[in-house]
Design a protein around this motif. Sequence first.
Motif, short mmCIF file in Angstrom:
data_model
loop_
_atom_site.label_atom_id
_atom_site.label_comp_id
_atom_site.label_asym_id
_atom_site.label_seq_id
_atom_site.Cartn_x
_atom_site.Cartn_y
_atom_site.Cartn_z
N UNK A 258 93.60 44.79 121.88
CA UNK A 258 93.37 45.50 123.05
C UNK A 258 93.23 45.55 124.00
N UNK A 259 93.72 44.08 124.07
CA UNK A 259 93.48 43.12 125.60
C UNK A 259 95.26 43.58 126.06
N UNK B 117 97.50 45.85 124.69
CA UNK B 117 97.80 46.68 125.55
C UNK B 117 97.42 47.64 126.17
N UNK B 118 96.34 46.67 126.87
CA UNK B 118 95.53 47.21 128.61
C UNK B 118 97.21 46.35 129.58
N UNK B 119 97.26 45.44 129.08
CA UNK B 119 98.06 45.15 129.82
C UNK B 119 99.80 45.69 129.73
#
Lengths: 221, 221
Positions: A95-96, A98-100
């Motif tokens: 998730x981290x 994919x955020x970036x």
Amino acid sequence: MSKGDKVVILDFWASPFCARVKIALEEKGLKHENSEEDLFGGKSELLLKSNPIHQRVPVLLHNDKPVLESANIVSYIDETWSSNSLLPTCAYGRAQARFWVDYIDKKVFDTGRSIWASNGEEREVATRDFIEVLKNLEEALGEKDYFGGDAFGYVDIIAIPHSAWFLAYEKLGDFKIKDHAPKFSAWIKRCLQRQSVAKVLPDPEKVYQFVLHFRKMEGLD
Amino acid sequence: MSKGDKVVILDFWASPFCARVKIALEEKGLKHENSEEDLFGGKSELLLKSNPIHQRVPVLLHNDKPVLESANIVSYIDETWSSNSLLPTCAYGRAQARFWVDYIDKKVFDTGRSIWASNGEEREVATRDFIEVLKNLEEALGEKDYFGGDAFGYVDIIAIPHSAWFLAYEKLGDFKIKDHAPKFSAWIKRCLQRQSVAKVLPDPEKVYQFVLHFRKMEGLD
């Protein structure tokens, strides 16, 4: 990869989005065929048929089935050929990452384009915006070698191809990335030493000449 | 979900992006706390701290750890609580789903906003653009009940919350979705019969009044 698997990329040499796919395939050790598109002379029938909505590269054809949008293609490659994982193994890490990836997709290329496809005050504003983006990426990287930690992975593959355009941004925006984001600058050098990256990325000088040619065509110089 | 798991959403009632997260949690049968943000009066310290880059809702706090960006949050929920899968199980199905999620994220809200936050010719152009988006979604849906096939899943969760704003688009853009995309229109009705969706989505009339209020504040009426 099954023995009979056929992997083709509809490609364009200067596209950072295409480079992502090629680096991911290199990282997985997958043989593939590159089909260079003539984006200015006329797109191929295969491109228009494979990506009717956006009509753009890259397209990955895996046994003739199209996979679209570069960040999505890299994710597909990682899920399909599981050796040498590119995405983190835990859901929170993914998730981290994919955020970036989403942040990079929304900010880097378009802000960069606003530098090289403008003049005067518009370019100054774009340069300031781009430096803000760099600072956010610098902070996300922190003291780590790569965005995901010790190993080269998903976010690095998404971000590093943009670096081939940075010379053009620096020259036209009149700034130096290393003055504003030294850790990010060191990360670029680290990634460029990697075989998959060095093999795939175009020469920044060649990209700069391409940008200058484009500016002339658009009447900006 | 472990017994001690704490799930909090930083929420805003009219946000289709927040609704995605709430529907996904309902689909998984997960208890959660909604913390309504006052987006106009002042965002909470928790929101600013959890999402310093974008400073926007939704934020999912899972045992106090923030997960950001709604499509990413739904994906995280699916990977973390694996019962009742929302994403397709095969890599190619996931790649197709993510393609449409990306398309919806790039097109639906912004094109819709261009209808309700404008007047005159600008609104007419936006309405035509929105109808093109609808037609693409109609074609992606085809003869299927849901975007992924027979079961309500990832793309449906991403797309359906926008329908709470469609009344506003229709009234201000002077068109009817069912005239241009009858299968998509039937899909909306099908989704609205689902408990998770019916429970979460706001009343379209209330959203329409919110839009009219916003237009007045912006001096558009």
